[in-house]
Design an enzyme around this catalytic site. Structure first.
Site, mmCIF file in Angstrom:
data_model
loop_
_atom_site.group_PDB
_atom_site.id
_atom_site.type_symbol
_atom_site.label_atom_id
_atom_site.label_comp_id
_atom_site.label_asym_id
_atom_site.label_seq_id
_atom_site.Cartn_x
_atom_site.Cartn_y
_atom_site.Cartn_z
ATOM 1 N N GLU A 68 -15.512 32.445 -31.933
ATOM 2 C CA GLU A 68 -14.087 32.621 -31.645
ATOM 3 C C GLU A 68 -13.616 34.068 -31.780
ATOM 4 O O GLU A 68 -12.565 34.327 -32.360
ATOM 5 C CB GLU A 68 -13.289 31.723 -32.602
ATOM 6 C CG GLU A 68 -13.403 32.070 -34.109
ATOM 7 C CD GLU A 68 -14.553 31.401 -34.844
ATOM 8 O OE1 GLU A 68 -15.566 31.052 -34.214
ATOM 9 O OE2 GLU A 68 -14.436 31.249 -36.073
ATOM 10 N N ASP A 127 -24.754 31.007 -44.667
ATOM 11 C CA ASP A 127 -25.216 30.134 -43.588
ATOM 12 C C ASP A 127 -25.745 28.803 -44.113
ATOM 13 O O ASP A 127 -25.847 27.838 -43.357
ATOM 14 C CB ASP A 127 -26.314 30.828 -42.763
ATOM 15 C CG ASP A 127 -25.707 31.661 -41.644
ATOM 16 O OD1 ASP A 127 -24.459 31.820 -41.630
ATOM 17 O OD2 ASP A 127 -26.464 32.166 -40.790
HETATM 18 N N1 BES Z 1 -17.312 29.928 -35.855
HETATM 19 C C1 BES Z 1 -18.282 29.017 -35.384
HETATM 20 C C2 BES Z 1 -19.665 29.590 -35.303
HETATM 21 C C3 BES Z 1 -20.267 30.089 -36.606
HETATM 22 C C4 BES Z 1 -19.922 29.547 -37.819
HETATM 23 C C5 BES Z 1 -21.193 31.095 -36.556
HETATM 24 C C6 BES Z 1 -20.481 30.052 -38.979
HETATM 25 C C7 BES Z 1 -21.761 31.577 -37.708
HETATM 26 C C8 BES Z 1 -21.401 31.062 -38.933
HETATM 27 C C9 BES Z 1 -17.906 28.451 -34.018
HETATM 28 O O1 BES Z 1 -16.546 28.253 -33.856
HETATM 29 C C10 BES Z 1 -18.521 27.093 -33.904
HETATM 30 O O2 BES Z 1 -18.189 26.254 -34.700
HETATM 31 N N2 BES Z 1 -19.381 26.889 -32.919
HETATM 32 C C11 BES Z 1 -19.987 25.626 -32.658
HETATM 33 C C12 BES Z 1 -19.208 24.967 -31.555
HETATM 34 C C13 BES Z 1 -19.015 23.503 -31.648
HETATM 35 C C14 BES Z 1 -18.581 22.981 -32.979
HETATM 36 C C15 BES Z 1 -18.073 23.027 -30.555
HETATM 37 C C16 BES Z 1 -21.420 25.881 -32.217
HETATM 38 O O3 BES Z 1 -21.769 27.044 -32.047
HETATM 39 O O4 BES Z 1 -22.161 24.950 -32.053
HETATM 40 ZN ZN ZN Z 2 -15.874 26.658 -35.085
#
Ligand code: BES
Ligand code: ZN
Length: 621
Positions: free
Chosen positions: A289, A393
């Site tokens: 995001e 993570d």
């Molecule tokens: N902000 C996250 C991705 C993230 C979280 C990257 C923590 C690194 C550490 C993003 O908004 C997310 O949740 N992506 C998901 C999408 C899904 C839930 C629709 C993904 O990448 O799978």
């Molecule tokens: Zn997310």
């Protein structure tokens, strides 16, 4: 040293320093909770504004340049402490004067603290630096690893704590600042950031960026490549590699409407433009995001707009996450749980309840599986996480997402949708551009929604959700009408009905996922063959369905799917898709196959995805 930076000169950088200090808006937000994942002292020294002057060197696979921080040493301390990770610091200037500095030694997960002596009145600190080979935020793609195959590509992924591997910064979600940047890239390529963005490449290869809304470091982002832009409406658009741009534009048709729909739910979109960039296939996650510019995987380009709820998710973060931000990674559910809830509300408003109900049920299944994988008594299944001493993570499971969303759904069910919506709207308004801890949220919930009503409090049983493990007894679960038909179809198939005769014409991706997820494992060769013949799963262009099908093909030893799976693993770097396939091979006596495939495609994966697969192949997962 300074000369080695090529495009940069010392005077240029210090000139920026002055502008940065003078123009810095008052964004004096200080961390409100102890953040165990930053070694910075942003609680003592406010970082107001960042001026970044960097050059992107594809030959060396290195970013080099100068980061100038405009600071306010309000506690009058003698040291500024910043986060770094595998950075080489060449020199430091304090208010334009050459200064000593100290690297304090690497701490596991956190990287190396950079200490810079400062005075009570210090205004700017400039740091000349280069990124290292282990920059976890960066993925450098050779032309062959891109979709178009002609130009190199670079993108960053800073969340959770990787911004420090490409910018010396105070890297905690509770610390916000504005920024501007000058980025030099090879001529002909376009650079984009989480900021106001250009819409086409220029001849100089030098791009200027401005982000005048304060954001935390994990939202710092950069993408560089042969990138084109197409508008959707006046404030939305999509970027992609030239070779992907038409497909991307088609898929993103409804995004303008999506932003308006989100605004109708929880108030104005406060970030100006909303654009997205479809990245090359190695992008390790689904979406990110980054403000003003969502980063996303090309695996959502299904050709029929059926995977756009991922964009609804990233868009929703512009309220939950970017506007109101989790104070520490222990409070991650405040970012992700809210966003999943909001994503499904957006999707419901754009489709209907029967569609959203399916997403809720698939999410519940993910929640159940996460609890099963982590153990139903595991503290990692609490909403409030305890990541001290660990890599943040580690908290990246379906718990903050699905347990968080289910908790909000329970609140909605308990107080009714109108009250829930006005509560959330007020919550976003009152906390805009602020940071929030779990405890602060619960206090706000008590004060503004529960208001001492013991009946509601009892029904919610907040402690069981936030400070307790597993699936709470009052967890809501819907029974989607549309899945009843799917269950009937599956049962019929398992009882010998030929799949061609099943009524699947109207099915969306959700129905197909439910149909396949609940199949017994393994299916027989004959069953796999019959399904494949009727529905062509092996060659599905829908990444969610294809990935699930391959996870079924492995234990069934259904060989006709393996060449397609091999190809899928060569192209796709999304961890969510890689992990179950490599794990499946390891668990089903196909270790040699896993190792052979990984040896071929390892280089196509992001460093973090490589770490994951390395662990899986070493039997650590
Ligand atoms: N902000 C996250 C991705 C993230 C979280 C990257 C923590 C690194 C550490 C993003 O908004 C997310 O949740 N992506 C998901 C999408 C899904 C839930 C629709 C993904 O990448 O799978
Ligand atoms: Zn997310």
């Amino acid at each position: 040293m300074v000369m080695a930076l090529g495009a940069l000169s010392l005077s240029a950088c210090n000139e920026h320093a002055k502008t940065a200090a003078d123009n810095a808006p008052a964004s004096d937000t200080v961390a409100t909770a102890k953040d165990e994942h930053t070694q910075s002292n942003a609680d003592e020294v406010t970082l107001k504004h960042l001026n970044l002057d960097i050059a992107v060197d594809f030959d060396r696979k290195q970013i080099a340049g100068c980061a100038t921080w405009a600071i306010n040493n309000h506690k009058k301390v003698s040291t500024l402490k910043l986060d770094t990770y595998d950075l080489t610091i060449d020199s430091v200037y304090v208010d334009g004067r050459n200064s000593s500095f100290l690297m304090k030694g690497t701490v596991l997960h956190l990287g190396e603290e950079l200490d810079i002596p400062i005075e009570p009145a210090t205004g700017t600190v400039s740091i000349y630096y280069k990124t290292g080979k282990n920059a976890r935020a960066l993925q450098w793609l050779d032309p062959a690893q891109t979709n178009g195959k002609k130009f190199p590509f670079l993108y960053t992924q800073s969340e959770s704590i990787y911004a420090r591997s490409w910018i010396p910064c105070a890297d905690g979600p509770g610390i916000r600042y504005t920024y501007d940047a000058r980025v030099k890239v090879p001529k002909g390529l376009l650079a984009l950031m989480s900021a106001d963005n250009p819409q086409q490449a220029n001849d100089s290869g030098i791009y200027h960026f401005k982000m005048d809304i304060p954001i935390p470091a994990y939202l710092m982002a950069l993408a560089v490549g042969d990138i084109k832009f197409r508008p959707i409406d006046a404030r939305t658009g999509v970027y992609a590699e030239s070779s992907m741009i038409d497909k991307a534009r088609y898929e993103f048709e409804d995004v303008g409407k999506m932003v308006t729909t989100a605004e109708q739910l929880y108030g104005p979109y406060r970030w100006g433009r909303y654009d997205a960039i479809v990245l090359p296939p190695g992008f390790p996650i689904g979406g990110m995001e980054n403000p003003k510019l969502t980063f996303c995987t090309p695996t959502i380009i299904a050709g029929d707009r059926s995977l756009m709820n991922l964009i609804a998710h990233e868009l929703a973060h512009n309220w939950s996450g970017n506007l109101v931000t989790n104070a520490t990674w222990n409070d991650f559910w405040l970012n992700e749980g809210f966003t999943v809830y909001f994503e499904r509300r957006i999707t419901e408003a754009m489709t209907d309840k029967s569609y959203a109900d399916m997403l809720w049920e698939l999410g519940y299944q993910d929640f159940e599986k996460a609890v099963e994988d982590l153990g139903k008594d595991s503290k990692d299944t609490w909403l409030k996480l305890d990541l001290k001493g660990r890599d943040p993570d580690d908290g990246l499971t379906d718990i903050p997402y699905e347990k968080g969303a289910a908790f909000l759904k329970l609140i909605e069910n308990t107080v009714g949708r109108p009250r829930m919506d006005s509560f959330l709207k007020q919550y976003f308004d009152e906390h805009a551009f602020k940071t929030i801890t779990t405890e602060q949220f619960l206090a706000y919930l008590n004060e503004h929604l529960i208001k001492g009503d013991s009946g509601i409090a009892r029904k919610l049983d907040i402690n069981a959700w936030v400070y307790g493990p597993g699936i709470p007894a009052n967890c809501p679960r819907v029974q989607p009408e549309r899945f009843k038909k799917v269950d009937e179809a599956r049962t019929a198939f398992l009882n010998g009905t030929s799949p061609e005769t099943l009524q699947t014409k109207e099915w969306s991706t959700n129905e197909w996922l439910h149909f396949l997820r609940k199949m017994p494992s393994p299916l027989s060769q004959a069953q796999m063959q019959a399904l494949d013949k009727a529905f062509h799963f092996t060659n599905s262009g829908n990444s969610e369905i294809a990935d699930l099908w391959y996870t079924m093909a492995i234990p069934a030893d259904y060989k006709p799917a393996f060449p397609a799976m091999d190809k899928f693993l060569s192209r796709v770097g999304r961890r969510k898709f890689l992990e179950p396939l490599y794990e499946g091979m390891m668990k089903n006596s196909k270790q040699d196959m896993a190792k052979a495939i990984y040896a071929k495609y390892k280089q196509n994966y992001h460093p973090l995805a490589q770490e994951d697969v390395d662990a899986i192949l070493a039997g650590k997962n």
